[in-house]
Design a protein around this motif. Sequence first.
Motif, PDB file in Angstrom:
ATOM      1  N   LYS B  18       1.088  -1.225   0.146  1.00  0.00           N
ATOM      2  CA  LYS B  18      -0.239   0.050  -0.224  1.00  0.00           C
ATOM      3  C   LYS B  18       0.954   0.815   0.013  1.00  0.00           C
ATOM      4  N   LEU B  43      -9.066   2.126  -0.355  1.00  0.00           N
ATOM      5  CA  LEU B  43      -8.758   2.886   0.849  1.00  0.00           C
ATOM      6  C   LEU B  43      -9.710   2.941   1.369  1.00  0.00           C
ATOM      7  N   THR B  46      -8.491   8.238   5.780  1.00  0.00           N
ATOM      8  CA  THR B  46      -7.243   8.478   6.901  1.00  0.00           C
ATOM      9  C   THR B  46      -5.469   7.220   6.547  1.00  0.00           C
ATOM     10  N   PRO B  47      -6.102   6.547   6.448  1.00  0.00           N
ATOM     11  CA  PRO B  47      -5.216   4.921   6.297  1.00  0.00           C
ATOM     12  C   PRO B  47      -4.175   5.968   5.187  1.00  0.00           C
ATOM     13  N   GLU B  50      -2.687   8.926   6.390  1.00  0.00           N
ATOM     14  CA  GLU B  50      -0.966   8.247   7.962  1.00  0.00           C
ATOM     15  C   GLU B  50       0.026   7.451   7.536  1.00  0.00           C
ATOM     16  N   ARG B  51      -0.164   6.891   6.259  1.00  0.00           N
ATOM     17  CA  ARG B  51       0.538   6.050   6.152  1.00  0.00           C
ATOM     18  C   ARG B  51       1.504   7.504   5.338  1.00  0.00           C
TER      19      ARG B  51
END
Lengths: 164, 164
Positions: B18, B43, B46-47, B50-51
Motif C-alpha cells: 500500500k 482505501l 485516513t490510512p 497516515e501512511r
Amino acid sequence: MISKKEHHTDTPLHLDEKDMGILRLLQQDAKMTIRDIAGQLNLSTTPVYERIRKMEQAGVIKQYAAIVDPRKIDKSLTVLCYITLKEHNKKCGKKFIQEILNFTEVTECLNISGEFDFMIKVQVKDMDEYREFYVNKLGELDNLSHTQSIFVISVIKATHQVVF
Amino acid sequence: MISKKEHHTDTPLHLDEKDMGILRLLQQDAKMTIRDIAGQLNLSTTPVYERIRKMEQAGVIKQYAAIVDPRKIDKSLTVLCYITLKEHNKKCGKKFIQEILNFTEVTECLNISGEFDFMIKVQVKDMDEYREFYVNKLGELDNLSHTQSIFVISVIKATHQVVF
DNA sequence: CTTAATTTGGAACAAATTTCTATTTTATTA
DNA sequence: TAATAAAATAGAAATTTGTTCCAAATTAAG
C-alpha cells in the motif's frame, strides 16, 4: 492546486520577477500554500494563483513530484553506464531508445557528445542487482558496441532547482 | 498536505504494497488528492493520510518539488563536466565540495569511480554562459587537476521515479 | 491626457486536508 | 483454538486551503 490533467500548450511565456519568485519557492516545496507564497512575495492570492496556472499551462511547470530517497527504499547503488551503438541510423537509435525507456532501473538517459553515444543512470539495490540488469537486460540489446560502467561513490549534490 | 516543516527522523520504516502504491502515485503527481489516491488503492482517506505522514517523517519522501522545464526558462544547455583534483585529502575535498554547492549552475555533483573524481551536471543558457561558468567559476578553484566537458545532445529520459 | 487592457485585492464559495471516534482487522499469547 | 491487545481503517465533523468572482488599481497604447 490547479493542474487537473489539463494539456499544457507550448505558448511562449515571458516570466517576470514575480513568476521567478513563485518558481523558486515551488521548486523547493510544492506544498506551499498559495497564501504563504503570496505572503512572501507581497501579493494577494489571486495573482499567485493565476500565475501558477499560466505556468502550468505553458509547460514551464512540467510536473509536481514527490522526491523519494533511494536509500530508504533499498535502491542505494547508482551506476552511470556509458554506451556506444554499433549502428547509428535512425531505426536502430529508435529501437534502442524504446527499450531503454522500458527499463525501470534507468532513471536517466542522455544522448551525449564524445567517445560514447549515451549515458544512462541506473538505480538499483546493490551490485547483484546491477549485474542482473547489466547481463540480462542491457546485455540482451542487439545493437550495443561498447559499454563502460562508472559507479557513484557518493552523491554530493542533487537538485531540481533551475530557477534562481 | 502534511509536511509542515517538521523534522524527519531516520526511523527505519517497513514499506508494504500500500505504501509503495502511494509512492508510485505521488512520484508521478504530487498534487493528487488523498481522496483520489484512496480511491485508486481501495482505501479510505485516513490510512492514506497516515501512511503519507509516516513516510514524510521517516524521510522516505524527501521533498515535494515543482519540476521546471529548463527549455522554458532559457537554460537549454546541459553539460556533464568531469573533474579530477590535485590533492585528495579530506580538507581539500571539503573545500571543493563547499564551493561546488554554491554554484547555482551545478544541479548535480557525484563522487565517482574511474578516471575522474567527480561528475557535475551544469545547466546553462548556451555555450557563452557555459564558457563563463567554466572559465570564471570552475576555473577559479585552486585544486583542479584535469577536467573534461561532455555536452548533452538530447535528453531521452529523465525521471525521479524510483518506486515501481 | 484619455482610453483600453491587464493585473491585483479582498470577499464568497467550493473543495481539500486534518482530526476524531467507533469499528474492524491483524497479531499475540495463553 | 479462543481471548486479548495492538494496529489499521472507515466515515463523518472540523478546519484549512484552493478557486471563483467582481470592483479597484495599475499599466500600456493611442
